[in-house]
Design a protein around this motif. Sequence first.
Motif, PDB file in Angstrom:
ATOM      1  N   CYS A 100       0.804  -1.223   0.000  1.00  0.00           N
ATOM      2  CA  CYS A 100       0.000   0.000   0.000  1.00  0.00           C
ATOM      3  C   CYS A 100       0.839   1.277   0.000  1.00  0.00           C
ATOM      4  O   CYS A 100       0.389   2.319  -0.451  1.00  0.00           O
ATOM      5  CB  CYS A 100      -0.973   0.006   1.173  1.00  0.00           C
ATOM      6  SG  CYS A 100      -0.203   0.367   2.764  1.00  0.00           S
ATOM      7  N   CYS A 137       3.354   3.422   4.578  1.00  0.00           N
ATOM      8  CA  CYS A 137       4.404   3.460   5.595  1.00  0.00           C
ATOM      9  C   CYS A 137       5.711   4.050   5.068  1.00  0.00           C
ATOM     10  O   CYS A 137       6.742   3.933   5.729  1.00  0.00           O
ATOM     11  CB  CYS A 137       4.650   2.054   6.105  1.00  0.00           C
ATOM     12  SG  CYS A 137       5.308   0.989   4.795  1.00  0.00           S
ATOM     13  N   CYS A 196       7.465  -0.897   6.715  1.00  0.00           N
ATOM     14  CA  CYS A 196       6.912  -2.157   7.226  1.00  0.00           C
ATOM     15  C   CYS A 196       7.753  -3.338   6.776  1.00  0.00           C
ATOM     16  O   CYS A 196       7.646  -4.416   7.326  1.00  0.00           O
ATOM     17  CB  CYS A 196       5.461  -2.352   6.790  1.00  0.00           C
ATOM     18  SG  CYS A 196       5.249  -2.704   5.037  1.00  0.00           S
TER      19      CYS A 196
END
Lengths: 803, 172
Positions: B51, B54, B66
């Motif tokens: 995604c 982070c 992550c």
Amino acid sequence: MAVEIPKRLEDLPTSARRWVGRHVQRREDAALLTGRTEFIDDVVLPRMLHCAILRSPFAHARVVKVDTREAESLPGVVAVVTGEDALRWSHPAITAPDGWGTHCIAAQKVRYVGEPVAAVAATSRYEAEDALERITVDYDPLEVVADPFRAMEESSPLVIEEKGTNVMLQRVFTWGEVDRAFADAAHVFTEKFRWNRVGANPTETFGAVCEWDPMSLDLTVRGSIQSASHFGLGRAATFGLPSNKVNVKSHPHGGSFGGKGGTRGTDIACMLSRKAGGRPVKWIEDRMEYLVSGGSQAWDRHYIASIAVDGDGRVTGLDVKLVDDLGATGEGYGAISAAKPLAAFTGPYTIPVARYDLTLVATNKLPASPYRGMGPPPHFFVLEQLMDIAARGLDIDPAEFRRRNFIPSDRFPYTIPSGNEYDSGSYEEVLDKALDLAGYAELRRQQAAAREQGRIVGIGVASAIEPGVFDWNAYAVVGMQGTGVPEGATVSIDVLGMITVRVGFAMEGQGQYTLVSQLVADYFGVEMDAVRVVQLDTQSAPPSFGPGGSRLGVAITGAVLGACERIREKMCAVTARLMQTEPANIELRDGKFTVKGMPGAEMSVPEVAGTMLARSDLLPPDVDPRPEATHVWTAPGRAPADEEGRAKSYLTAAQAVHVVGVEIDPDTGFVEIFKYVVCDDCGTRLNPAVVEGQTEGSVAQGVGVALYEEYVYDEEAQPLTTTFMDYLIPTVNEVPAMEKVAVVTPSPFTPLGAKGCGEGAIHTTPAAVMCAVNDALVPLGVLAREVPAAPKRLWKLIRAARD
Amino acid sequence: MPEVAAARKIRLKVNGVAHEALVEPRTTLADFLRGGLALTGTHVGCEHGVCGACAVLVDGTAVRSCLMLAVQADGAELMTVEGLAESDGKLHPIQEAFVEEHGLQCGFCTPGFLIAIYELLESDPSPSEEAIRDVLGGQMCRCTGYQSILRAVHSAAAKLGAARSASATPGA
Ligand code: FES
Ligand code: FES
């Protein structure tokens, strides 16, 4: 005290509107952009523990034994809970339909992959997850039912044995003389359609921090919760607590779209807290938990639908048979999504009669949850494909076919066969503007030229309704009770004239705190920055549902303006006394209370507020001295549904037309969207920039469900889409550039004429994209009946047609 | 279950501030920044590298925190979303562009976008549409539909370009 809420922008007490209806920058943004907004995972409380949940790897199995002794002895582990604790401390979840709930931790058997079987609270998440590896569970696998048609067979295993069936609900709603309409029709078109499971996937998963005092049993839940009040009632019911013992504080959250879920994890964290002596327990769902076992999945539908059409190309009847696979239980309220199409069953058309044959079935899949739009998006996908099939059958252009069947502007308010009333609309104008902007005639010419070259190019023109401002009565057919969904706000002016508004909902992304500031600033003639918006928890807030069912923009506008009106009345009384005249002679305009017809005889809002709070000697004895008021708004004119589910349910009906151009690559089945045009009418646009953002985001989600997103299970009900590598969320490279234009037909029934617009384009986008895909496939003589129209499916269809 | 390896000392600079900390080798950089340093502006959306929420800069390169361990950042200079605005609260031009173009709704994905765009504009001050899409293609946003983010990137590039030429003008 009846309060008159301004119905039009012109009714606001300002001569030069500065905020409402204008492109206004959001007040939420600075904190979000600098990383200072406190999301739930940012919350750290003293003595806080972290929860991790052990989940079933089986879709259907007896839980023979759960051994947690080793886990309990690990350093850092403070509490462990299992199904036994759930049986002791909680009730099965409240569900729709009623009676299809289970406990938050499986006690005797698991019913879907990912169902909780035990959980740990430890001093860190890492330790909690370590401890899960030391819990042993003996399972005795049972036969699995992964298919709703198999689940309806006599010989099927039962998901919830005590129910004696897997059929949660079976009903046929008939609105008007449907059989006659089909018997008399010049043409009848029938097709099967399949809509696969998709879902919300907000970028932030669900999270909560729970504190349950073992002595007083007071329960406090902080979380990324869409509706704090509703969530609180659910916890009270689950734990058998008086509702005033549960306090819920929602945090700003990273999107919801109806799919935040989180009830099981919350209940588990609550029980862990109770076991840990009331220490706060944080549970943050990870993405894999969300995808497999969260509020992630919606709409698992099998349709057979027909329309009847007369010789002039008018649709005279609609018949829809739906089998909806709701998964293992009714706890996610997925059933509501099957009921909501009643609010707009016949779309934007004058179809006079309709039938809905509805079957809700339990299987060993994850319980279904709501998702943006809540059910009409698949319904409109079906209706719009039928409209196109009929138009092709009658050799009428699809845009023209829709125009012929649109509800004309002079027939509003218009009651549809399934009972809801549409407030207003200008459907032809919306269509014309969309076709204009798209250059429709030229698009068709280009398509013809491309077809000459053997390319697979299609154009879709689709229209749908977005029901706005939901009411519980819309879901009466699946057992929801109540009429009216109150939303309150408290507006207070302090002794220096500064204004604070207290509301009961958290920031979620739709800019409602900005909207509240816009309204108050224009009402009292102040800068937006002078208005502070504060969120309260459920034990302090006025009645509030929060966002959902495209309601909050309209509802909070009513609440805030109602409170402002109440304050104005109080201030008029004070001003009148000070000016030695009657309240009726005082008027508020541009932040000043003036005596009508006496220029210069005026007091500013801060002067009046200051007098009320600091000059009691000047106040009339019978006046309420607080420049503060609460107003609780609810949609007018709602009533319970009748036996056939008919009610005035959703207060507004926004409408849209989308025009889409696609080209399909015959070698890969990949769909490229080369044109995307939106024209919509959601009434008065209170902050047009925010409305456009909702539209763009909703188109993106609509493209996702039409072409990419899908939860896949195998025959053993094992989920195969467990990461973002498998469940495909559109990126910037899949979402088309859009051209947008708007029509504004203010609602006659709402504050300032606004209509619900938050769910928006997803009502129309999947239908429009699929209309374009099927238009492209016409020369091949095949029909894409299944959503998503993923490359693998289209490639097969094209291959089959060409072989 | 393997034994947890002993904590190790790391030194690193985040947003110009030096830190020294003991971390377990298994601690992800995201968890360390958020939990250990209380820099909660970096968000976690998937924990499996898809995604982009982070994203942080490690020695000038955007990485997914992550997927990286805190011990791997030993000796590095990092920048997180908290390091973008000036200390007096003045927003960075990329952040300003996001406000003006409505490049965010819930704002949860936004820190990752800001970092990715910052890295892009540092290395390529007037990026092509293709270069922008290439970078944004690795960042997920569920709310906005990306159109407003694209507008914000163009606008931020123009703002930064204007600022650069103003400071490059002799006497300015
Ligand atoms: S949280 Fe790191 S990429 Fe999603
Ligand atoms: S703004 Fe919500 S995910 Fe991007």
